[in-house]
Design a protein around this motif. Structure first.
Motif, PDB file in Angstrom:
ATOM      1  N   GLY A 150       0.861  -1.157   0.000  1.00  0.00           N
ATOM      2  CA  GLY A 150       0.000   0.000   0.000  1.00  0.00           C
ATOM      3  C   GLY A 150       0.909   1.221   0.000  1.00  0.00           C
ATOM      4  O   GLY A 150       2.103   1.088   0.215  1.00  0.00           O
ATOM      5  N   GLY A 151       0.356   2.405  -0.249  1.00  0.00           N
ATOM      6  CA  GLY A 151       1.181   3.607  -0.269  1.00  0.00           C
ATOM      7  C   GLY A 151       1.676   3.934  -1.661  1.00  0.00           C
ATOM      8  O   GLY A 151       1.027   3.573  -2.641  1.00  0.00           O
ATOM      9  N   ASP A 152       2.816   4.607  -1.765  1.00  0.00           N
ATOM     10  CA  ASP A 152       3.292   5.126  -3.053  1.00  0.00           C
ATOM     11  C   ASP A 152       3.697   4.008  -4.011  1.00  0.00           C
ATOM     12  O   ASP A 152       4.545   3.177  -3.698  1.00  0.00           O
ATOM     13  CB  ASP A 152       4.473   6.063  -2.813  1.00  0.00           C
ATOM     14  CG  ASP A 152       4.800   6.866  -4.053  1.00  0.00           C
ATOM     15  OD1 ASP A 152       4.348   8.017  -4.119  1.00  0.00           O
ATOM     16  OD2 ASP A 152       5.479   6.323  -4.951  1.00  0.00           O
ATOM     17  N   MET A 153       3.087   4.018  -5.188  1.00  0.00           N
ATOM     18  CA  MET A 153       3.310   2.934  -6.151  1.00  0.00           C
ATOM     19  C   MET A 153       4.664   3.042  -6.857  1.00  0.00           C
ATOM     20  O   MET A 153       5.230   2.032  -7.256  1.00  0.00           O
ATOM     21  CB  MET A 153       2.176   2.907  -7.180  1.00  0.00           C
ATOM     22  CG  MET A 153       0.871   2.363  -6.624  1.00  0.00           C
ATOM     23  SD  MET A 153       0.988   0.626  -6.094  1.00  0.00           S
ATOM     24  CE  MET A 153       1.005   0.781  -4.336  1.00  0.00           C
ATOM     25  N   SER A 154       5.195   4.263  -7.010  1.00  0.00           N
ATOM     26  CA  SER A 154       6.522   4.365  -7.638  1.00  0.00           C
ATOM     27  C   SER A 154       7.590   3.872  -6.679  1.00  0.00           C
ATOM     28  O   SER A 154       8.550   3.213  -7.095  1.00  0.00           O
ATOM     29  CB  SER A 154       6.802   5.793  -8.099  1.00  0.00           C
ATOM     30  OG  SER A 154       6.753   6.676  -7.004  1.00  0.00           O
ATOM     31  N   ASP A 155       7.432   4.153  -5.376  1.00  0.00           N
ATOM     32  CA  ASP A 155       8.351   3.585  -4.390  1.00  0.00           C
ATOM     33  C   ASP A 155       8.247   2.056  -4.400  1.00  0.00           C
ATOM     34  O   ASP A 155       9.253   1.362  -4.251  1.00  0.00           O
ATOM     35  CB  ASP A 155       8.046   4.122  -2.986  1.00  0.00           C
ATOM     36  CG  ASP A 155       8.552   5.553  -2.776  1.00  0.00           C
ATOM     37  OD1 ASP A 155       9.308   6.039  -3.647  1.00  0.00           O
ATOM     38  OD2 ASP A 155       8.204   6.166  -1.758  1.00  0.00           O
TER      39      ASP A 155
END
Lengths: 256, 234
Positions: B64-69
């Motif tokens: 979950g969270g930032d997809m690029s990270d």
């Protein structure tokens, strides 16, 4: 107006990343004449959410030292990892375990080395001194420390410490005429006080509960071993022969 | 703010984000679920994104969270697996090792005040043992028999605990699928950043399997009966 410096107009304030959080729970340690008890609950939480019902906060370092960590769990785990690494290096260099007063000083320097980006962790170190007496050392997050007879830290410190002051130091009590308070409490008394502290903290603090882990460190040939006979849910963790002995007692606490 | 300042050590904020990930332990191993949505703020921007990712032969990570990270994490874990494979030393990384590695990366990035903005679940099965743990942008870790990130922690975790706790060794795959589906449905009804399209991962002695996208069937006819808020006037 040529030398007028352009003042950078303030940008819309960005959401600042907070590298810390609080993970609740409480720890506690009491020193006896020839033993030490170090305990902590096993709940890990953030805000109103329980993350897990079993995340240990108390760790056996050597056969004579046990460390309890409370505060920001990620810092706590990393700190224990680094302390253990230093103790291993000491073992390889000197072919013996580091004495507890040396571990205490080591912990101070490790905490203070991060004075300007602290480990957000309250440490309590318990165990047996080289002279065979029970010891408790307590620390603040940046390394201030002292040796004490007992200490509570964490979410329910404000509930537990006054109880301990009353029951261990006999604060606000006066002995019956012609009698005096005992200098040291027995292991069975101390274990009862620890269990009562945690059941009470569980009742009144939402971040305390789920499970209790009590580590017991006994001095070499301590007669206190007698009072461990009939303790429910106990197991021994001692790694070395004929020295100090370490035991752990696991109990359930209320899960609500 | 300049690009240079952003990529240096200035804290950023998540841009394209994924929502909850759910996971549970059952009789044969671990099951994980996440929907296929990557949101851009409140915009449902990408509706075919895979948020469950296999790592090696025994592990799945869910993000979950930032997809690029998350894509960056996938990239360096792939590199790690390749390095490990080429050493041909008779060892391979299990879920516990991958979780430990990830924890160290996440914690060191938070310590540089430049976090990878994710909540991750690591699930796996190796040497006859299930593994399920969490790690997030602060480097906080924990494990339990059921885990949920994001809104799932509030909406799905209570259901998962009720259904799973104490029954980990008797739950069948069919029951586990049913539980996951009902939780994903609750999330779809109440989490505005979720989607009715999701994937399931199962990690057992047979290895890693990630399903094709599955669709949730929902009912909305009750909506017009609701009074007291919304567009109705009476």
């Amino acid at each position: 107006m040529a030398d007028m410096v352009s003042i950078p107009h303030s940008q819309p304030q960005q959401h600042q990343f907070n590298p810390y959080t609080e993970n609740g729970g409480t720890i506690l340690a009491i020193a006896g004449a020839d033993f030490s008890v170090i305990a902590g609950d096993t709940r890990q939480s953030e805000g109103y959410s329980i993350q897990t019902r079993y995340a240990p906060k108390v760790f056996r370092l050597t056969d004579k030292a046990v460390l309890a960590v409370n505060g920001f769990a990620a810092d706590g785990n990393m700190f224990v990892k680094k302390v253990r690494q230093r103790l291993e290096w000491y073992r390889h260099a000197h072919a013996k375990d580091m004495p507890i007063r040396a571990i205490a000083r080591l912990i101070q320097t490790m905490l203070y080395s991060r004075r300007f980006f602290p480990y957000y962790v309250y440490n309590i170190l318990g165990g047996i001194e080289e002279d065979g007496t029970g010891a408790v050392y307590s620390f603040d997050p940046v390394g201030s420390y002292e040796r004490e007879a007992c200490r509570a830290a964490g979410a329910a410190q404000s509930l537990v410490q006054p109880f301990l002051d009353n029951q261990i130091y006999f604060k606000n009590q006066t002995p019956a005429p012609g009698t005096s308070f005992p200098g040291h409490l027995s292991l069975s008394t101390v274990l009862s006080l620890v269990i009562d502290s945690f059941t009470s903290a569980t009742e009144r603090h939402i971040e305390v509960g789920d499970g209790l882990e009590m580590y017991i460190v006994l001095a070499k040939n301590s007669p206190s071993i007698q009072s461990l006979r009939d303790i429910r849910g106990m197991s021994e963790l001692t790694a070395t022969e004929d020295g100090e002995r370490v035991f752990v007692v696991r109990r359930d606490l209320k899960k609500d | 703010m300049s690009i240079a300042a952003q990529t240096d050590s200035c804290p950023r904020q998540p841009i394209v984000t994924g929502t909850s990930v759910l996971a549970l332990k059952y009789k044969d191993g671990v099951m994980m679920a996440a929907d296929n949505l990557a949101s851009y703020g409140s915009l449902a921007r990408f509706k075919d994104i895979q948020r469950l990712h296999p790592v090696g032969k025994y592990t799945v990570i869910g993000a979950g969270g930032d997809m690029s990270d998350f894509q960056y994490i996938q990239k360096f874990l792939e590199q790690l697996i390749i390095e490990e494979f080429t050493s041909q030393d008779g060892h391979d990384l299990g879920p516990a090792q991958i979780h430990e590695y990830l924890s160290q990366v996440m914690y060191s990035r938070r310590s540089k005040i430049n976090p990878l903005w994710n909540s991750l679940l690591v699930g796996g099965f190796k040497d006859g043992k299930s593994f399920l743990s969490y790690v997030d942008l602060l480097g906080t870790t924990y494990s339990a028999t059921t885990l949920a990130t994001g809104f799932g922690a509030y909406l799905a975790q209570p259901i998962l605990r009720k259904e799973v706790e104490g029954r980990e060794n008797e739950l069948t795959e069919e029951e586990a699928i049913r539980i996951m589906e009902s939780c994903m449905k609750v999330l779809y009804y109440r989490d505005a950043r979720s989607l009715d399209k999701y994937q399931l991962a199962v990690i057992t002695a047979d290895g890693v399997k990630i399903s094709e996208s599955r669709h949730l069937s929902t009912t909305w006819s009750f909506a017009e009966g609701i009074r007291g808020y919304g567009a109705q006037t009476q």
